[in-house]
Design an enzyme around this catalytic site. Sequence first.
Site, PDB file in Angstrom:
ATOM      1  N   HIS A  69     -49.954   1.627   2.765  1.00 57.44           N
ATOM      2  CA  HIS A  69     -49.680   0.594   1.762  1.00 57.44           C
ATOM      3  C   HIS A  69     -49.823   1.158   0.347  1.00 57.44           C
ATOM      4  CE1 HIS A  69     -51.341  -2.681  -0.855  1.00 57.44           C
ATOM      5  NE2 HIS A  69     -50.253  -3.279  -0.438  1.00 57.44           N
ATOM      6  N   GLU A  72     -46.839   3.149  -0.489  1.00 62.78           N
ATOM      7  CA  GLU A  72     -45.709   2.262  -0.801  1.00 62.78           C
ATOM      8  C   GLU A  72     -45.760   1.857  -2.291  1.00 62.78           C
ATOM      9  OE1 GLU A  72     -45.410  -2.021  -1.470  1.00 62.78           O
ATOM     10  OE2 GLU A  72     -46.164  -1.891   0.588  1.00 62.78           O
ATOM     11  N   HIS A  73     -46.929   1.458  -2.768  1.00 59.20           N
ATOM     12  CA  HIS A  73     -47.059   1.107  -4.192  1.00 59.20           C
ATOM     13  C   HIS A  73     -46.697   2.286  -5.076  1.00 59.20           C
ATOM     14  CE1 HIS A  73     -49.480  -2.756  -4.868  1.00 59.20           C
ATOM     15  NE2 HIS A  73     -49.148  -2.778  -3.599  1.00 59.20           N
ATOM     16  N   GLU A 145     -55.455  -6.962  -5.117  1.00 54.87           N
ATOM     17  CA  GLU A 145     -54.633  -7.460  -4.009  1.00 54.87           C
ATOM     18  C   GLU A 145     -55.528  -7.699  -2.784  1.00 54.87           C
ATOM     19  OE1 GLU A 145     -51.379  -4.885  -2.949  1.00 54.87           O
ATOM     20  OE2 GLU A 145     -50.548  -6.312  -1.504  1.00 54.87           O
TER      21      GLU A 145
END
Lengths: 429, 425
Positions: A69, A72-73, A145
């Site tokens: 993840h 991905e950012h 997040e």
Amino acid sequence: MTDAKKIESALLDESYYMCKHKSGLEVYVYPKAMTSSYAIFATKYGSVDSRFKLEGEQDFTEVPDGIAHFLEHKLFETEEGEDTFQRYARTGASANAYTSFNLTAYLFSCTDNFYDSLEILLDFVTKPYFSDENVKKEQGIIAQEIKMYDDNPGTNLFYGLMNSLYEKNKIRTNIAGTVESISKITPEILYKCYNTFYNPSNMILSVCGNVDVERTMELVDKYIKVSESKRIIRDYPVEGPGVFCPRFEKTFSVAKPLFEIGIKDVSISPDPRERAKKSLAVDILNDMLFGKSGKLFNDLYGEGLISRGLGASYEHNLSFSFNAISSESSDPEAVFGRFCEYCEDIKKNGFSKEDFERIKRVIYADIVKSFDSTEDIATNIVWQRLNDCDIFDSVDIIPTIDYEYTKNVFDNLFVPSSYALSIIRNPEE
Amino acid sequence: MKPIKFKIADGITLNVISTRKFKTAQLAINFLVPLRKETAAKNTLLSAVLLRGTAKNPTIADISRKLQSLYAASVAQTNYKRGEVQVFGLYSNFIDSKYSLDGCDILGGTLDMMAEMLFDPYLVNGVFCEEYVEGEKSNLIDKIHSRINNKNSYALSRCHEEMCRDEAFGLDILGSVETVSEITAESLYEHHKQTLETARIDVFYVGAEAPETILAKVKNMFSGLSGRATESLVTEVKRSAGPIREVVDYDTVEQTKLSIGFRTGTVLSDGDYYKFSVFSEVYGSGTTSKLFMNVREKLSLCYYCQAIPEAHKGIMVVASGIEAEKYDAAREEILHQLDEVKNGNITDDEFNGAIESLYGDYMRIYDSPDMLEAWYIGRSLAGRDESPEDAAKMVKTVTREDVSEIAKKLTLDTIYTLRPSEEDK
């Protein structure tokens, strides 16, 4: 000329093209007369892939939770410093990305300038740029997040269930990782993961809308380099059929207790078509047994034991498989008891053949409905490919699912020793 | 793809968008009424009770089996507010009969079911079944209590509630525990009859059938209803805020939710509304907006920070989730970025990005029957009838000066904060 294979479904009145690029990348081009076009570029890499090596390597590499993840950012940043969203803004595309347990996807939707946007997509995903400074900055954003998910009762309920079903599987951990685990991420580890999993032979490109094979493949040729592709060996922990812990409970400020019943499934066929068939059979069971026409829902709802529908969903792939049934109830333990009785009764007495045939029709209709959006189509292609299936397979498989097969799936799946119950309730209760 | 409008009777309109683009069709029957404290809960409860049973299909299981045999046709409840108008009713979605495997009339069957629900519900002693009404009341009360489960939407609706505490917009369409508790099977059935007789009814169809076919079916369906003089549907608009209010709630949360509410000074019925659309995009919607680029990307203060406007009421809330220690920095930056827009400090990328993004958003509406319906209902409430394509063209005529001028109309109204409880620290 590109060597494209046309794949058609007469029943659905739909067709698309499949091309295997020399880099190993699978490309799906699905022309569809809609206003918007959609592209998704995905790698078969998600949060559960935390221990791996390439064929020929001696040792497994183990990486911090949440790295897929995080990566991905970070891919959205470029060496030139220009933000990828800014580039998309000029073509008018609406772009996004997500990471799941076993897939990372980069996508955009647009109404104009499709190929300009596709160039951006292919360009930024193939050009990683990680530095100490940009990794540090992202740690702050992702920490927020993670805290947002921590405040979500539904997220807590789900992970509570995963922690009950599984002892070792990485699905226990939030896809985004923890504030602590992401603090261990460095540019070096990010490059290691990128170089392993972002090889074109591990990736899928799917486009749908006002799209054309030749122009798409021209851009694939331009951006996707042919490199040596090595088999990725993923080390998934082996789990027994029983659950790790049959109960999970956590307090949270919720109005009414939330519950999710999980059924662990370790019977996963290596044959993709069999997995697809079993998955559809469980979809039929879920709708028939826990949907609004089923006895359990009607009894519980009528008695006021649940205040909304029972949501039932089945996940079935090579890295994990479970069935989950969730709702809200003032007395989750009572609902769980009734669920167990209900399933035992079905095991003994079976279910109605008429209901079964009617629900098969429902599942067929749900598939027809999924062909009305370029986003759904492009996305479903990728998810089907993740399981080595084709988007048209389901409508062909449904007629082959008969009562006996489905009853057998039920008997093997609904075994009390593989049930777990997760509950979120208010501390004041 | 503009809808063709048919008048079924005074106050009852049918809108048809006939298109072969989709494999599914949808038909919605919407009641449009002023949002009021006395009726909000009743309206919400009504459609829930109508879905429980009809004279011919008295239980959820019966209805559900019937709809499943119609190839998974669905009939569900619609309930939302646009400004100070409550839109509620029934909504159906079903596949085109072309994909039926046995020649089943899916459209006809679905419309019959909706007609049964509306005009021939399951009654006991001449009113709604008490068991159903009580059951749905208790579910609705649960739903009202459950608002707190989703912290993001809770912080947004609390901000609306506080800003508009003396205006109808501040009402929750679910009603309150008190108003729900007062409802009886008798009073709800009375409300149902009254709704059928007096409410404005907008029927909306998007699908492959010819307009005449739908017209004939809908006329037949509504043949028992007569014309009505409907109430005017207006939303009270405050063009500028009074003194700034600060409201703080506490909850067991990790993250602080900051919601900053503004009066925008512009509403959808204004001639220059699209200037505001572009402003809102430049300032705080999407990934090229000032809020995303600065509050999130540059200063790393949050994961989400976005401006959420309500076009009919003329308000906008900037919603974000932040670390408690970074509260002041985030709040300051959000307001600072608004000043930047007001002062005309808008880069080419920000401005063009906003225009392109809005253009795409409007054009994408054509791919979604839901969004098309919502679009035209919204426009009609604002007394407008432009298509999404017209709107997409209009945003392209907006200038940077227009954006900073319209931004100057914004006034800060309420700052709402949801903080982690002290005892949990």
